[in-house]
Each structure stands twice: as structure tokens, then as C-alpha cells.
Write a protein that holds these residues in place. Sequence first.
Motif, PDB file in Angstrom:
ATOM      1  N   GLU A  86       0.912  -1.205  -0.069  1.00 16.26           N
ATOM      2  CA  GLU A  86      -0.095  -0.031   0.019  1.00 16.26           C
ATOM      3  C   GLU A  86       0.919   1.261   0.021  1.00 16.26           C
ATOM      4  OE1 GLU A  86      -2.276   0.461   3.622  1.00 16.26           O
ATOM      5  OE2 GLU A  86      -3.704   2.058   2.614  1.00 16.26           O
ATOM      6  N   CYS A  87       0.592   1.826  -0.838  1.00 12.94           N
ATOM      7  CA  CYS A  87       1.156   3.777  -0.764  1.00 12.94           C
ATOM      8  C   CYS A  87      -0.148   4.535  -0.953  1.00 12.94           C
ATOM      9  CB  CYS A  87       2.287   3.609  -1.982  1.00 12.94           C
ATOM     10  SG  CYS A  87       2.714   5.407  -2.032  1.00 12.94           S
ATOM     11  N   LEU A  88      -0.693   5.143  -0.136  1.00 15.75           N
ATOM     12  CA  LEU A  88      -1.878   6.003  -0.355  1.00 15.75           C
ATOM     13  C   LEU A  88      -1.509   7.148  -1.019  1.00 15.75           C
ATOM     14  CD1 LEU A  88      -4.800   6.315   0.696  1.00 15.75           C
ATOM     15  CD2 LEU A  88      -3.851   7.887   2.635  1.00 15.75           C
ATOM     16  N   ARG A 132       6.067  11.357  -5.941  1.00 14.23           N
ATOM     17  CA  ARG A 132       7.442  11.133  -5.355  1.00 14.23           C
ATOM     18  C   ARG A 132       7.887   9.872  -5.445  1.00 14.23           C
ATOM     19  NH1 ARG A 132       8.420  15.342  -0.404  1.00 14.23           N
ATOM     20  NH2 ARG A 132      10.327  14.127  -0.568  1.00 14.23           N
ATOM     21  N   CYS A 133       6.981   8.998  -5.989  1.00 13.06           N
ATOM     22  CA  CYS A 133       7.306   7.606  -6.074  1.00 13.06           C
ATOM     23  C   CYS A 133       6.624   7.027  -7.165  1.00 13.06           C
ATOM     24  CB  CYS A 133       6.960   6.752  -4.975  1.00 13.06           C
ATOM     25  SG  CYS A 133       5.083   6.661  -4.534  1.00 13.06           S
ATOM     26  N   ASP A 134       6.685   5.721  -7.462  1.00 14.53           N
ATOM     27  CA  ASP A 134       6.335   5.208  -8.518  1.00 14.53           C
ATOM     28  C   ASP A 134       5.074   4.204  -8.470  1.00 14.53           C
ATOM     29  OD1 ASP A 134       8.091   3.389  -7.428  1.00 14.53           O
ATOM     30  OD2 ASP A 134       8.876   2.833  -9.342  1.00 14.53           O
ATOM     31  N   CYS A 135       4.583   4.202  -7.276  1.00 16.95           N
ATOM     32  CA  CYS A 135       3.660   3.265  -6.791  1.00 16.95           C
ATOM     33  C   CYS A 135       2.379   3.081  -7.679  1.00 16.95           C
ATOM     34  CB  CYS A 135       3.275   3.170  -5.219  1.00 16.95           C
ATOM     35  SG  CYS A 135       4.671   2.970  -4.025  1.00 16.95           S
ATOM     36  N   GLY A 136       1.762   4.348  -7.917  1.00 21.93           N
ATOM     37  CA  GLY A 136       0.766   4.343  -8.627  1.00 21.93           C
ATOM     38  C   GLY A 136       0.758   3.777 -10.018  1.00 21.93           C
TER      39      GLY A 136
END
Length: 191
Positions: A51-53, A62-66
Motif C-alpha cells: 500500500e502507498c496511499l 514522489r514515488c512510482d507506486c501508482g
Amino acid sequence: MSVIFIAKAKLPTKYVDFDVHVFMHNEQEHLVLAKGQFNQEDVVLTRVHSECLTGDSLFSLRCDCGPQLEFAMQKMAKQDKALLIYLRQEGRGIGLAEKIKAYQLQDTGVDTYDANLKLGHPADNRNYQMLGAVFEHFAIKNINLMTNNPDKISAIEQAGININKRIPIKAGHNPHNQHYLQTKIDKFNHL
Ligand SMILES: [Zn+2]
């Protein structure tokens, strides 16, 4: 630590018509999105996503999670069977508030690895203990795994699952997360 199945329902999404399954583990609710019915002979396209809300739901750069999650679902759309394991371990397992504190440190030039250490956390506090029970629940023995993370590969292999093929995820690069992604390669041994 036991993994307890709680409930299952249909979950159509933008990309895939899933069945969503909820499990309890370590007093936390985790989701598994399944497409199709599985047999032991199947090689199932699989993504294990933490999970990365901010990234998954709020389009953070800021990140590549989505984009990684979206990439995985787009690939799953083309398969008859797929499994998306969504683990509720926000911020590499340190939680949402601690992740924002780490972002605050990163705003002063500290990288994502050192920021966690400065806050008194391991660089990566995620664990994958429940994966074995999840694969067993679905009677899955062989997977094609979408990941760039060698820790996930070894955790899954230790759970007795055969990784037929690793599928690299190429998504989510942008000017804001260039340093973050380079740190994942340099300090977390990402592929
Ligand atoms: Zn993220």
C-alpha cells in the motif's frame, strides 16, 4: 502468525473485473484481487503490491507506486487469470505518518534509505510472511511475477512458490522521483 479469510465480493475496476478477498494478518486487513478460477497447473500472472496511499490514490509523483499498480492491472486485463495481492504495509511498513516524516527529511536532501534510518526504522520494514498462506488459499503453485524487487522474489520462493518468469515493471519515471528510483537501485538492489 495466522492468515484468516474474512470475505469475498465482486470488484469491477477500470481495467479488470476482479473478485476482492479480504484477509486478516497481524491485526491488519489485506486485500487479494483475483481474476478467474485457479488450478494447480496454472501459471498465474501475479503482482504483490504494498500500500502507498499517496501514490496509489493521490497521484503522487514522489514515488512510482501508482503507475506500477496501473501497469500491473493493464497486464492483467490481457490475461484470463491473475492475482493482485495488496498488502497494507504503507511506507515500506513504517506507516503513513512516518512516511511523511521521511518525506520531510528527504526535502532537506536525505535519501529514502537514510531517512528511514534517521527516524529509527529499518530501511525497509515490509514483510511477506502471509504470502504462502495466500497462495495456498488459491491453490496457486506457479506464477509469473511482475516486480523489480529481489526481496519479494526470495520471499515468494521461500514460501514454496515457483516463479516461472519475472516480468520487469517499466512505469512511473518522472523528474520528481528520479533520485528516489536511483536510490531503490543503488541501496535496495532493485533490478
Ligand atoms: Zn509510493
